[in-house]
Design an enzyme around this catalytic site. Structure first.
Site, PDB file in Angstrom:
ATOM      1  N   LYS A  34       0.831  -1.209   0.000  1.00 46.76           N
ATOM      2  CA  LYS A  34       0.000   0.000   0.000  1.00 46.76           C
ATOM      3  C   LYS A  34       0.868   1.262   0.000  1.00 46.76           C
ATOM      4  O   LYS A  34       0.664   2.169  -0.804  1.00 46.76           O
ATOM      5  CB  LYS A  34      -0.892   0.003   1.246  1.00 46.76           C
ATOM      6  CG  LYS A  34      -1.587   1.330   1.489  1.00 46.76           C
ATOM      7  CD  LYS A  34      -2.396   1.327   2.767  1.00 46.76           C
ATOM      8  CE  LYS A  34      -1.597   1.568   4.018  1.00 46.76           C
ATOM      9  NZ  LYS A  34      -1.469   2.959   4.443  1.00 46.76           N
ATOM     10  N   ASN A  35       1.845   1.321   0.912  1.00 47.50           N
ATOM     11  CA  ASN A  35       2.614   2.566   1.044  1.00 47.50           C
ATOM     12  C   ASN A  35       3.469   2.851  -0.184  1.00 47.50           C
ATOM     13  O   ASN A  35       3.782   3.996  -0.466  1.00 47.50           O
ATOM     14  CB  ASN A  35       3.488   2.514   2.300  1.00 47.50           C
ATOM     15  CG  ASN A  35       2.658   2.692   3.564  1.00 47.50           C
ATOM     16  OD1 ASN A  35       1.467   3.017   3.486  1.00 47.50           O
ATOM     17  ND2 ASN A  35       3.268   2.479   4.716  1.00 47.50           N
ATOM     18  N   CYS A 128      -3.001  12.315  12.814  1.00 48.39           N
ATOM     19  CA  CYS A 128      -3.942  11.205  12.753  1.00 48.39           C
ATOM     20  C   CYS A 128      -3.896  10.480  14.081  1.00 48.39           C
ATOM     21  O   CYS A 128      -3.286  10.966  15.032  1.00 48.39           O
ATOM     22  CB  CYS A 128      -3.635  10.295  11.583  1.00 48.39           C
ATOM     23  SG  CYS A 128      -2.108   9.426  11.776  1.00 48.39           S
ATOM     24  N   ARG A 133       2.288  13.882  12.872  1.00 48.15           N
ATOM     25  CA  ARG A 133       2.667  13.770  11.456  1.00 48.15           C
ATOM     26  C   ARG A 133       3.041  15.101  10.787  1.00 48.15           C
ATOM     27  O   ARG A 133       2.384  15.545   9.848  1.00 48.15           O
ATOM     28  CB  ARG A 133       1.551  13.100  10.644  1.00 48.15           C
ATOM     29  CG  ARG A 133       0.834  11.958  11.298  1.00 48.15           C
ATOM     30  CD  ARG A 133       1.596  10.671  11.368  1.00 48.15           C
ATOM     31  NE  ARG A 133       2.047  10.042  10.179  1.00 48.15           N
ATOM     32  CZ  ARG A 133       1.502   8.982   9.610  1.00 48.15           C
ATOM     33  NH1 ARG A 133       0.419   8.467  10.102  1.00 48.15           N
ATOM     34  NH2 ARG A 133       2.048   8.427   8.557  1.00 48.15           N
ATOM     35  N   ARG A 411      -8.399   0.016   5.181  1.00 47.89           N
ATOM     36  CA  ARG A 411      -7.477   0.915   4.469  1.00 47.89           C
ATOM     37  C   ARG A 411      -6.176   0.211   4.119  1.00 47.89           C
ATOM     38  O   ARG A 411      -5.464   0.638   3.210  1.00 47.89           O
ATOM     39  CB  ARG A 411      -7.131   2.120   5.351  1.00 47.89           C
ATOM     40  CG  ARG A 411      -8.311   3.009   5.614  1.00 47.89           C
ATOM     41  CD  ARG A 411      -7.902   4.169   6.471  1.00 47.89           C
ATOM     42  NE  ARG A 411      -7.071   5.078   5.679  1.00 47.89           N
ATOM     43  CZ  ARG A 411      -6.921   6.350   5.954  1.00 47.89           C
ATOM     44  NH1 ARG A 411      -7.523   6.874   6.994  1.00 47.89           N
ATOM     45  NH2 ARG A 411      -6.167   7.111   5.208  1.00 47.89           N
TER      46      ARG A 411
HETATM   47  C1  UD1 Z   1       5.403   6.413   6.487  1.00 43.86           C
HETATM   48  C2  UD1 Z   1       4.381   5.330   6.311  1.00 43.86           C
HETATM   49  C3  UD1 Z   1       3.823   4.865   7.651  1.00 43.86           C
HETATM   50  C4  UD1 Z   1       4.963   4.498   8.599  1.00 43.86           C
HETATM   51  C5  UD1 Z   1       5.977   5.613   8.694  1.00 43.86           C
HETATM   52  C6  UD1 Z   1       7.200   5.251   9.512  1.00 43.86           C
HETATM   53  C7  UD1 Z   1       3.428   5.905   4.136  1.00 43.86           C
HETATM   54  C8  UD1 Z   1       2.238   6.346   3.368  1.00 43.86           C
HETATM   55  N1  UD1 Z   1       3.306   5.834   5.483  1.00 43.86           N
HETATM   56  O1  UD1 Z   1       4.717   7.535   7.045  1.00 43.86           O
HETATM   57  O2  UD1 Z   1       2.988   3.736   7.440  1.00 43.86           O
HETATM   58  O3  UD1 Z   1       4.422   4.268   9.903  1.00 43.86           O
HETATM   59  O4  UD1 Z   1       6.444   5.965   7.359  1.00 43.86           O
HETATM   60  O5  UD1 Z   1       7.805   4.121   9.010  1.00 43.86           O
HETATM   61  O6  UD1 Z   1       4.448   5.564   3.559  1.00 43.86           O
HETATM   62  N2  UD1 Z   1       8.832  13.629  11.131  1.00 43.86           N
HETATM   63  C9  UD1 Z   1       9.231  14.877  11.543  1.00 43.86           C
HETATM   64  N3  UD1 Z   1       9.194  15.901  10.638  1.00 43.86           N
HETATM   65  C10 UD1 Z   1       8.778  15.728   9.352  1.00 43.86           C
HETATM   66  C11 UD1 Z   1       8.375  14.436   8.942  1.00 43.86           C
HETATM   67  C12 UD1 Z   1       8.414  13.404   9.861  1.00 43.86           C
HETATM   68  O7  UD1 Z   1       9.606  15.080  12.693  1.00 43.86           O
HETATM   69  O8  UD1 Z   1       8.767  16.690   8.603  1.00 43.86           O
HETATM   70  C13 UD1 Z   1       8.862  12.510  12.115  1.00 43.86           C
HETATM   71  C14 UD1 Z   1       7.465  11.956  12.406  1.00 43.86           C
HETATM   72  O9  UD1 Z   1       6.804  12.710  13.386  1.00 43.86           O
HETATM   73  C15 UD1 Z   1       7.790  10.560  12.865  1.00 43.86           C
HETATM   74  C16 UD1 Z   1       9.011  10.178  12.030  1.00 43.86           C
HETATM   75  O10 UD1 Z   1       9.538  11.399  11.540  1.00 43.86           O
HETATM   76  O11 UD1 Z   1       8.186  10.592  14.207  1.00 43.86           O
HETATM   77  C17 UD1 Z   1       8.704   9.247  10.881  1.00 43.86           C
HETATM   78  O12 UD1 Z   1       7.756   9.851  10.028  1.00 43.86           O
HETATM   79  P1  UD1 Z   1       7.766   9.600   8.464  1.00 43.86           P
HETATM   80  O13 UD1 Z   1       8.874   8.687   8.112  1.00 43.86           O
HETATM   81  O14 UD1 Z   1       7.708  10.916   7.783  1.00 43.86           O
HETATM   82  O15 UD1 Z   1       6.391   8.842   8.263  1.00 43.86           O
HETATM   83  P2  UD1 Z   1       5.418   8.981   7.023  1.00 43.86           P
HETATM   84  O16 UD1 Z   1       6.200   9.143   5.773  1.00 43.86           O
HETATM   85  O17 UD1 Z   1       4.340   9.962   7.334  1.00 43.86           O
END
Ligand code: UD1
Length: 434
Positions: A34-35, A128, A133, A411
């Protein structure tokens, strides 16, 4: 006179009713990731030619992404697990709020829209159930590539100044290895002028899948899967025919289904390198794993406690923390689980406790004392992976478990109950009891 209250109308949530205690056996199929599929779909915005994606899972999130792309002018044609995306006539650089609001992954449009159109306007994805996020890293990176980015009233507007409206390569060092930021910046940089380096990049297999797709479309990218990705911008990309990788999180969930029911189950296809940290923990817990063709066979008998902490790839994935905790609730001994990625991702603890699990929670650490048997109860899946944990616990529990919150489960897991029933589980979806 006696006033009789009108009989209360019972609102019954759709739910899965699981009769626990059945051993599983046979072969169970893993769908496309999915991701990966969500981000790969957004990459269609980078070319005027058709992108054909295969092995796309049939999920509500995928349908929602299709609608968002269609609203931007992409022709979306779906047939089974194949999706054709034709981005020849993009008419919009601003996906509508009502659609974006339902799907966080819609923020993936910002990178390719900016690269192709020189502008993009995308509502901020909200937090969420599992945490806040943020998208700070995505925005900082886009600025490093020359975009002017403003955030007003919850909408991110990004514009590339100058006559050619083309992003320029730049040096980006991510504060944390965000998967989403790495993917957004790869899609933005692939059409930029000059070279971009992303340091402290996410190393997840989905990042590598995106890099492979972009390379198949004519992009020049190296280092995906390591912390340092180098992207040499090209003038344009072409179409491609590309198969999405198998879903490692779904594969992990199904292996855990085998483990929690102490079964012998073949899960296929699985790419073991994508699941190393999880497979190591399963083996530490006493499960036997064996590669068989494209799949992995799990045999579980006695399961013992193990400690784990979630980390970015190649560490233990946060998305399998809740399902693995379901298993540990039934293991011999005491396990410690630490959630390091998301601040609110231990809500399943309370639900597992309703099923007789013995878990103490302190901050982001759960201390789980395995019990001989969980007992069926009505439980609520509070997010996608927590719902999966409830299903696993229900498979192992004595009696009937009703799992509610199916809007989350659906989902991320296509036809989960059908597939599990196919290997011996007893799960019934109850939508309307009347
Ligand atoms: C993706 C996955 C999700 C998975 C996550 C971590 C998708 C659609 N979703 O989510 O299923 O749980 O990776 O493996 O691919 N962060 C910051 N600043 C930012 C962005 C992120 O501090 O600008 C932090 C977040 O709060 C979190 C960590 O980085 O603690 C990981 O987030 P991230 O890798 O960005 O997750 P997603 O890409 O949203």
């Amino acid at each position: 006179m006696t006033l009789l209250a009108a009989p209360a109308k019972t609102v019954v949530q759709p739910r899965l009713e699981i009769t626990g205690g059945k051993r599983l056996s046979g072969e169970i199929k893993v769908n496309g990731a999915k991701n990966s599929a969500l981000v790969l779909m957004a990459a269609c915005l980078l070319t005027r030619e058709t992108l054909r994606l295969r092995n796309v899972p049939r999920l509500t999130d995928i349908a929602a992404m299709g609608e968002i792309l269609a609203a931007l002018g992409v022709q979306v044609v779906r047939g089974g697990e194949i999706i054709d995306l034709d981005g020849d006539n993009i008419t919009q650089a601003a996906p509508p709020y009502e659609l974006v609001n339902t799907l966080r992954a819609s923020f993936f449009c910002i990178g390719p829209l900016l690269a192709r159109m020189g502008m993009a306007q995308v509502p901020l994805p909200g937090g969420c159930q599992i945490g806040s996020r943020p998208v700070v890293e995505h925005v900082r990176g886009l600025k490093a590539l020359g975009a002017q980015v403003t955030i007003d009233h919850g909408v991110v507007t990004a514009v590339v100044p100058g006559r050619r409206r083309r992003l320029t390569g730049g040096q980006i060092h991510l504060d944390c290895p965000s998967v989403g930021a790495t993917e957004t910046l790869m899609m933005a940089a692939v059409l930029a002028e000059g070279e971009t380096t992303i340091e402290n990049a996410a190393q997840e297999p989905e990042v590598v899948d995106l890099a492979n797709l972009l390379i198949a479309m004519g992009g020049r990218i190296r280092g995906a899967g390591t912390p340092s990705i180098v992207i040499d911008g090209v003038d344009q990309l072409h179409g491609a025919d590309y198969a999405v990788i198998p879903d490692r999180i779904e594969a992990g969930t199904l292996l855990l289904a085998g483990a929690i029911t102490r079964s012998d189950l073949l899960v296929t296809p699985v790419i073991p390198e994508h699941l190393k940290a999880v497979l190591t923990k399963l083996e530490d817990a006493g499960c036997h794993l064996q590669v068989e063709g494209k799949g992995l066979r799990i045999r579980a008998d006695a399961v013992r406690a193990v400690d784990l902490r979630t980390q970015p790839f190649p560490g233990f994935p946060t998305d399998l923390q809740a399902p693995f905790m379901g298993l540990l609730a039934t293991a011999q001994g005491t396990s410690m689980v630490v959630e390091n990625i998301f601040e609110n991702r231990l809500q399943h603890v309370a639900e597992l406790q309703r099923m007789g699990a013995s878990i103490r929670l302190q901050g982001n650490t759960a201390c789980i004392e395995g019990v001989a048997r969980l007992s069926g109860a009505p439980v609520q899946g509070t997010d996608l992976r927590a719902s999966a944990a409830m299903v696993l616990a229900g498979l192992a529990a004595e009696g009937i478990t009703s799992v509610m919150g199916l809007e989350f489960l659906d989902r991320g897991y296509a036809a989960l109950e059908e597939r599990l029933n196919g290997v011996g589980a007893s799960i019934r979806r109850v939508v309307d009891p009347h």
